[in-house]
Design a protein around this motif. Structure first.
Motif, PDB file in Angstrom:
ATOM      1  N   PRO A  46      -9.643 -68.947 -70.573  1.00  0.00           N
ATOM      2  CA  PRO A  46     -10.477 -67.655 -71.154  1.00  0.00           C
ATOM      3  C   PRO A  46      -9.377 -66.660 -71.902  1.00  0.00           C
ATOM      4  O   PRO A  46      -9.799 -66.068 -72.910  1.00  0.00           O
ATOM      5  CB  PRO A  46     -10.956 -66.894 -69.950  1.00  0.00           C
ATOM      6  N   ARG A  89     -16.071 -81.426 -66.062  1.00  0.00           N
ATOM      7  CA  ARG A  89     -16.416 -80.258 -66.515  1.00  0.00           C
ATOM      8  C   ARG A  89     -15.953 -80.095 -68.054  1.00  0.00           C
ATOM      9  O   ARG A  89     -14.732 -80.132 -68.146  1.00  0.00           O
ATOM     10  CB  ARG A  89     -16.332 -79.058 -65.796  1.00  0.00           C
ATOM     11  N   GLY A 136     -13.734 -74.591 -62.745  1.00  0.00           N
ATOM     12  CA  GLY A 136     -13.658 -73.750 -63.962  1.00  0.00           C
ATOM     13  C   GLY A 136     -14.954 -73.863 -64.891  1.00  0.00           C
ATOM     14  O   GLY A 136     -14.767 -73.611 -66.009  1.00  0.00           O
ATOM     15  N   PHE A 157     -16.511 -65.131 -63.023  1.00  0.00           N
ATOM     16  CA  PHE A 157     -15.719 -63.908 -63.736  1.00  0.00           C
ATOM     17  C   PHE A 157     -16.508 -63.368 -64.870  1.00  0.00           C
ATOM     18  O   PHE A 157     -15.974 -62.291 -65.213  1.00  0.00           O
ATOM     19  CB  PHE A 157     -14.234 -64.519 -63.824  1.00  0.00           C
ATOM     20  N   PHE A 184      -9.456 -65.086 -63.576  1.00  0.00           N
ATOM     21  CA  PHE A 184      -9.433 -66.576 -63.653  1.00  0.00           C
ATOM     22  C   PHE A 184      -7.712 -66.704 -63.734  1.00  0.00           C
ATOM     23  O   PHE A 184      -7.401 -66.088 -63.836  1.00  0.00           O
ATOM     24  CB  PHE A 184      -9.730 -67.087 -64.912  1.00  0.00           C
ATOM     25  N   ASP A 185      -7.615 -68.235 -63.528  1.00  0.00           N
ATOM     26  CA  ASP A 185      -6.196 -68.323 -63.384  1.00  0.00           C
ATOM     27  C   ASP A 185      -5.547 -68.944 -64.786  1.00  0.00           C
ATOM     28  O   ASP A 185      -6.505 -69.062 -65.570  1.00  0.00           O
ATOM     29  CB  ASP A 185      -5.720 -69.279 -62.110  1.00  0.00           C
ATOM     30  N   ASP A 186      -4.504 -69.590 -64.947  1.00  0.00           N
ATOM     31  CA  ASP A 186      -3.853 -69.996 -66.182  1.00  0.00           C
ATOM     32  C   ASP A 186      -4.681 -71.418 -66.552  1.00  0.00           C
ATOM     33  O   ASP A 186      -4.820 -71.575 -67.822  1.00  0.00           O
ATOM     34  CB  ASP A 186      -2.502 -70.408 -65.993  1.00  0.00           C
ATOM     35  N   LEU A 187      -5.270 -71.938 -65.612  1.00  0.00           N
ATOM     36  CA  LEU A 187      -6.249 -73.168 -65.978  1.00  0.00           C
ATOM     37  C   LEU A 187      -7.417 -72.688 -66.179  1.00  0.00           C
ATOM     38  O   LEU A 187      -8.494 -73.684 -66.384  1.00  0.00           O
ATOM     39  CB  LEU A 187      -6.279 -74.322 -64.744  1.00  0.00           C
ATOM     40  N   GLY A 188      -8.191 -71.499 -66.031  1.00  0.00           N
ATOM     41  CA  GLY A 188      -9.228 -71.159 -66.164  1.00  0.00           C
ATOM     42  C   GLY A 188     -10.186 -71.224 -65.003  1.00  0.00           C
ATOM     43  O   GLY A 188     -11.533 -71.303 -65.066  1.00  0.00           O
ATOM     44  N   ASN A 189      -9.821 -71.624 -63.655  1.00  0.00           N
ATOM     45  CA  ASN A 189     -10.394 -71.600 -62.600  1.00  0.00           C
ATOM     46  C   ASN A 189     -10.695 -70.193 -62.088  1.00  0.00           C
ATOM     47  O   ASN A 189      -9.963 -69.325 -62.037  1.00  0.00           O
ATOM     48  CB  ASN A 189      -9.601 -72.402 -61.554  1.00  0.00           C
TER      49      ASN A 189
END
Lengths: 402, 64
Positions: free
Chosen positions: A113, A349, B12, B17, B26-31
């Motif tokens: 994001p 995903r 993710g 969020f 979210f973290d750097d991977l988007g999780n």
């Protein structure tokens, strides 16, 4: 496609290229859910179609019994020797564990994001410019608007010259239309695409900058930079996975608003509804189905599956399953609970889901801001893409006075 | 009551969020990750439950 007989019973000979499926698959899926719920076909060398959320979910998450070696259904089967092929293979979407996790971790930071949200002003300006270029009372919201948004965004992300956009869109047509061509023909068709991409990669190596191409050229696995083939393969993945999918989602949403004036009016008058409305567009008109191959002979979900049988993962069908969604067949613009699976489930995903959502939201916001009232100019003139990505292509919309 | 995300289940999808940015980041991977220790009050409970009921991966847990 035209030389194939029409399907008489989708429970025993389903075909996602059949005209009835292309025109309106939803009643077919509802019928299959009640009767099967996993449909079979001998077409394409044999395959299965789970029509329920439970069936789709079980298979999408089961990487022990199913492989993602290829995710697009064709008449042939890949062999171990075919893969990794020189082109067309696009990690991580075509990867299984354990390599999948490595390939995926490389690209996720670029689509998280943080970096994606930073693109919003660029996407907004792009949509506004495209709308400026729409002339007359009737505009083609598919071919002159939705179609141009994802390629322009991807071109910008890759850091390719703005003046190359028409050429870039030609390449996308080559990539998408050639997806099931034989390998030799595909290599030939790909030559100009590869030549252009290689030139861009060389330019980025000589002049590194802050874009996805430079990111892929510099990112490392265990201290090693990626081979140029891997960088190229991931660029091709971005083209295949990031263009007609989002184009279809934008088109379907505009098609819905053009044919449902009450929903359009609500969205115009209640802009705070947009985030939930976007999720309902994604649920109701999920554009993407993905394939798997059965790894070995087995009994699964009550079916005698054979090694190398296809599985067509109908995420759009799962999204209409009444066992999962209340009033599943109703489009409810303010639906609060919405566990839709438009971006798939499990380890595959959609890596670009944050980007797709952003493009979809901004494309709709800008369109309805400029055109608060519109309708289908000619419902019969709307055409729908066939195959594994569903969305309107020709989409003439009449702009109405406020 | 506390909310947590099972990192093995989270893929993710990005719903939590978006729906409840005061509870999830979210973290750097988007999780998805829970902000702070995840303790919920009456107001945040509703929001956390809404996020939970929108998670396609069933990765959000609300427990004692």
């Amino acid at each position: 496609m035209t030389d194939k007989p029409l399907v008489k019973d989708f429970a025993t000979e389903w075909d996602h290229a059949d005209p009835q499926w292309v025109a309106d698959p939803y009643p077919i899926w509802e019928d299959l859910r009640q009767r099967c719920p996993v449909a079979h076909t001998d077409r394409y060398g044999g395959g299965w179609f789970p029509a329920t959320h439970a069936g789709v979910s079980a298979i999408a998450k089961d990487t022990k019994n199913f492989t993602s070696r290829t995710v697009i259904i064709g008449n042939g089967r890949p062999t171990e020797l075919d893969l990794p092929a020189p082109i067309g293979v696009a990690p991580p979407i075509t990867s299984d564990p354990p390599f999948h996790a490595i390939a995926r971790k490389l690209i996720l930071p670029a689509f998280a994001p943080g970096p994606i949200n930073a693109l919003e002003p660029m996407i907004r300006a792009l949509c506004a410019k495209l709308i400026d270029g729409l002339e007359g009372d009737v505009v083609n919201a598919g071919m002159a608007y939705a179609k141009y948004i994802p390629p322009s965004v991807i071109r910008t992300m890759l850091g390719f010259p703005e003046d190359d956009i028409e050429r870039f869109i030609e390449f996308i047509d080559i990539v998408l239309e050639g997806i099931d061509h034989p390998l030799e023909q595909r290599i030939e068709e790909f030559a100009p695409v590869e030549e252009y991409f290689v030139a861009q990669m060389e330019d980025h190596l000589a002049n590194p900058r802050d874009d996805l191409t430079s990111y892929l050229l510099n990112v490392e696995i265990e201290g090693q930079k990626l081979q140029p083939e891997h960088v190229f393969g991931t660029m091709v993945l971005v083209l295949i996975a990031g263009i007609d999918t989002t184009w279809s989602a934008i088109g379907s949403s505009l098609w819905h608003l053009a044919s449902h004036p009450d929903d359009l009016a609500r969205l115009v008058n209640e802009p705070d509804l947009m985030p939930v409305a976007i999720e309902e567009f994604l649920r109701y008109y999920a554009p993407v189905t993905m394939a798997r191959l059965v790894k070995h002979d087995m009994e699964y979900l009550g079916c005698s599956m054979k090694e190398d049988d296809w599985i067509l993962l109908g995420f759009p069908a799962a999204n209409r399953d009444p066992a999962m969604f209340k009033d599943a067949d109703q489009f409810i613009i303010d639906r609060e609970e919405n566990r839709h699976v438009a971006f798939g489930l499990g380890i595959h995903r959609c890596a670009g889901s944050n980007l797709a959502r952003l493009e979809l939201r901004v494309a709709i916001e800008e369109f309805i801001k400029r055109f608060p009232r519109f309708e289908l100019a000619d419902p019969d003139a709307v055409t729908w893409a066939s195959g594994q990505i569903r969305g309107p292509r020709n989409l003439p919309i009449r702009i109405l006075q406020q | 009551m506390k909310v947590r995300i099972d990192p093995e289940l989270c893929q993710g999808q990005g719903r939590c969020f978006s729906i409840a940015p005061s509870i999830f980041d979210f973290d750097d991977l988007g999780n998805g990750v829970v902000i702070g220790d995840g303790t919920l009050d009456d107001d945040t409970m509703k929001l956390a439950q809404l996020a939970q009921s929108n998670c396609p991966e069933h990765a959000i847990f609300i427990e004692e």
